[in-house]
Design a protein around this motif. Sequence first.
Motif, mmCIF file in Angstrom:
data_model
loop_
_atom_site.group_PDB
_atom_site.id
_atom_site.type_symbol
_atom_site.label_atom_id
_atom_site.label_comp_id
_atom_site.label_asym_id
_atom_site.label_seq_id
_atom_site.Cartn_x
_atom_site.Cartn_y
_atom_site.Cartn_z
ATOM 1 N N ASN A 117 -16.303 20.448 -0.466
ATOM 2 C CA ASN A 117 -17.501 19.476 -0.604
ATOM 3 C C ASN A 117 -18.539 20.232 -1.433
ATOM 4 O OD1 ASN A 117 -17.471 17.283 1.364
ATOM 5 N ND2 ASN A 117 -16.380 18.701 2.829
ATOM 6 N N ASP A 118 -18.992 19.318 -2.112
ATOM 7 C CA ASP A 118 -20.073 19.622 -3.216
ATOM 8 C C ASP A 118 -21.533 20.060 -2.489
ATOM 9 O OD1 ASP A 118 -18.607 19.490 -5.336
ATOM 10 O OD2 ASP A 118 -19.287 17.460 -5.891
ATOM 11 N N GLU A 119 -21.507 19.417 -1.637
ATOM 12 C CA GLU A 119 -22.925 19.612 -0.540
ATOM 13 C C GLU A 119 -23.039 20.909 -0.018
ATOM 14 O OE1 GLU A 119 -20.762 17.129 -0.033
ATOM 15 O OE2 GLU A 119 -21.921 15.268 -0.442
ATOM 16 N N LEU A 120 -21.813 21.498 0.510
ATOM 17 C CA LEU A 120 -22.078 22.778 0.969
ATOM 18 C C LEU A 120 -22.360 23.942 -0.133
ATOM 19 C CD1 LEU A 120 -21.217 24.818 3.361
ATOM 20 C CD2 LEU A 120 -19.015 25.032 2.322
ATOM 21 N N TYR A 121 -21.714 23.686 -1.400
ATOM 22 C CA TYR A 121 -21.888 24.788 -2.296
ATOM 23 C C TYR A 121 -23.555 24.703 -2.679
ATOM 24 C CZ TYR A 121 -17.101 26.102 -2.993
ATOM 25 O OH TYR A 121 -15.869 26.460 -2.734
ATOM 26 N N TYR A 122 -23.845 23.553 -2.911
ATOM 27 C CA TYR A 122 -25.147 23.438 -3.563
ATOM 28 C C TYR A 122 -26.311 23.617 -2.506
ATOM 29 C CZ TYR A 122 -22.613 21.684 -7.500
ATOM 30 O OH TYR A 122 -21.938 21.708 -8.617
ATOM 31 N N SER A 123 -26.127 23.501 -1.222
ATOM 32 C CA SER A 123 -27.272 23.752 -0.163
ATOM 33 C C SER A 123 -27.228 25.400 -0.032
ATOM 34 C CB SER A 123 -26.922 23.105 0.961
ATOM 35 O OG SER A 123 -25.610 23.532 1.556
ATOM 36 N N LEU A 124 -26.045 26.015 -0.149
ATOM 37 C CA LEU A 124 -26.231 27.518 -0.133
ATOM 38 C C LEU A 124 -26.569 28.228 -1.438
ATOM 39 C CD1 LEU A 124 -23.208 28.040 2.039
ATOM 40 C CD2 LEU A 124 -25.371 27.764 2.995
ATOM 41 N N LYS A 125 -26.242 27.509 -2.408
ATOM 42 C CA LYS A 125 -26.619 27.959 -3.743
ATOM 43 C C LYS A 125 -28.114 28.255 -3.800
ATOM 44 C CE LYS A 125 -26.374 27.326 -8.900
ATOM 45 N NZ LYS A 125 -26.413 26.758 -9.829
ATOM 46 N N VAL A 126 -29.026 27.500 -3.082
ATOM 47 C CA VAL A 126 -30.464 27.843 -3.141
ATOM 48 C C VAL A 126 -30.571 29.259 -2.836
ATOM 49 C CG1 VAL A 126 -32.636 27.215 -1.944
ATOM 50 C CG2 VAL A 126 -30.826 25.561 -2.324
ATOM 51 N N GLU A 127 -29.863 30.045 -2.019
ATOM 52 C CA GLU A 127 -30.078 31.535 -1.684
ATOM 53 C C GLU A 127 -29.567 32.373 -2.890
ATOM 54 O OE1 GLU A 127 -31.774 32.401 0.935
ATOM 55 O OE2 GLU A 127 -31.876 30.041 1.404
ATOM 56 N N LYS A 128 -28.342 32.120 -3.335
ATOM 57 C CA LYS A 128 -27.930 32.888 -4.348
ATOM 58 C C LYS A 128 -26.444 32.255 -4.775
ATOM 59 C CE LYS A 128 -26.254 36.780 -2.246
ATOM 60 N NZ LYS A 128 -26.418 38.426 -1.698
ATOM 61 N N ASP A 129 -25.949 32.834 -5.750
ATOM 62 C CA ASP A 129 -24.644 32.403 -6.148
ATOM 63 C C ASP A 129 -23.545 32.795 -5.660
ATOM 64 O OD1 ASP A 129 -25.975 30.656 -8.108
ATOM 65 O OD2 ASP A 129 -25.739 31.866 -9.954
ATOM 66 N N ASN A 130 -23.551 34.191 -5.097
ATOM 67 C CA ASN A 130 -22.584 34.588 -4.552
ATOM 68 C C ASN A 130 -22.912 34.615 -2.883
ATOM 69 O OD1 ASN A 130 -21.055 35.446 -6.738
ATOM 70 N ND2 ASN A 130 -22.178 37.091 -6.935
ATOM 71 N N VAL A 131 -22.412 33.709 -2.048
ATOM 72 C CA VAL A 131 -22.621 33.432 -0.963
ATOM 73 C C VAL A 131 -21.308 34.344 0.024
ATOM 74 C CG1 VAL A 131 -22.935 31.616 0.908
ATOM 75 C CG2 VAL A 131 -23.662 31.213 -1.595
ATOM 76 N N ILE A 132 -22.129 34.868 1.231
ATOM 77 C CA ILE A 132 -21.405 35.555 2.188
ATOM 78 C C ILE A 132 -21.423 34.833 3.488
ATOM 79 C CG2 ILE A 132 -20.656 37.721 3.273
ATOM 80 C CD1 ILE A 132 -21.496 39.222 0.908
ATOM 81 N N ILE A 133 -20.475 34.486 4.105
ATOM 82 C CA ILE A 133 -20.443 33.740 5.437
ATOM 83 C C ILE A 133 -19.495 34.691 6.350
ATOM 84 C CG2 ILE A 133 -19.938 31.730 6.838
ATOM 85 C CD1 ILE A 133 -20.285 30.267 4.393
#
Length: 136
Positions: free
Chosen positions: A37-53
């Motif tokens: 889902n693009d929405e997940l990537y772009y909503s978390l990209k606000v924080e940084k390009d390498n996301v850790i969950i």
Amino acid sequence: MKKNKVIYIYLLGILLFTNCKSFTKNTSNFIDNLMFNDELYYSLKVEKDNVIIYDKNKELIKNDREFSKDNIFIKFTISKPLSCKYFVVYKVIIDKKLAFIVLRDSEGKKNYTYYLIKNDNNKTWHITNVEVNNTR
């Protein structure tokens, strides 16, 4: 009388086993659909390009997994990250057709809430709404 109790317990065990088994399959399919889902990537990209969950309770994953899309990398981990910026799986509810996920940033300042619905035709999950809220 004792024979009936044994049969009821046996049937209850089979019922619970099959329900848990199907839930595990649904969670695996769910996480794969979520990651496309693009929405997940772009909503978390606000924080940084390498996301850790960080999924400390193993609600979404059983082992570490990595996903990427458009140079944005998301890593799901079950061990606490060493970096200071990451997201924690705060709440997960997955039903047959609806799902709800809350990710909280490691500082506890923001919640990212995702509402998903399952498409009946192709059995895939789609994000219908994303909310970003301050927690304090």
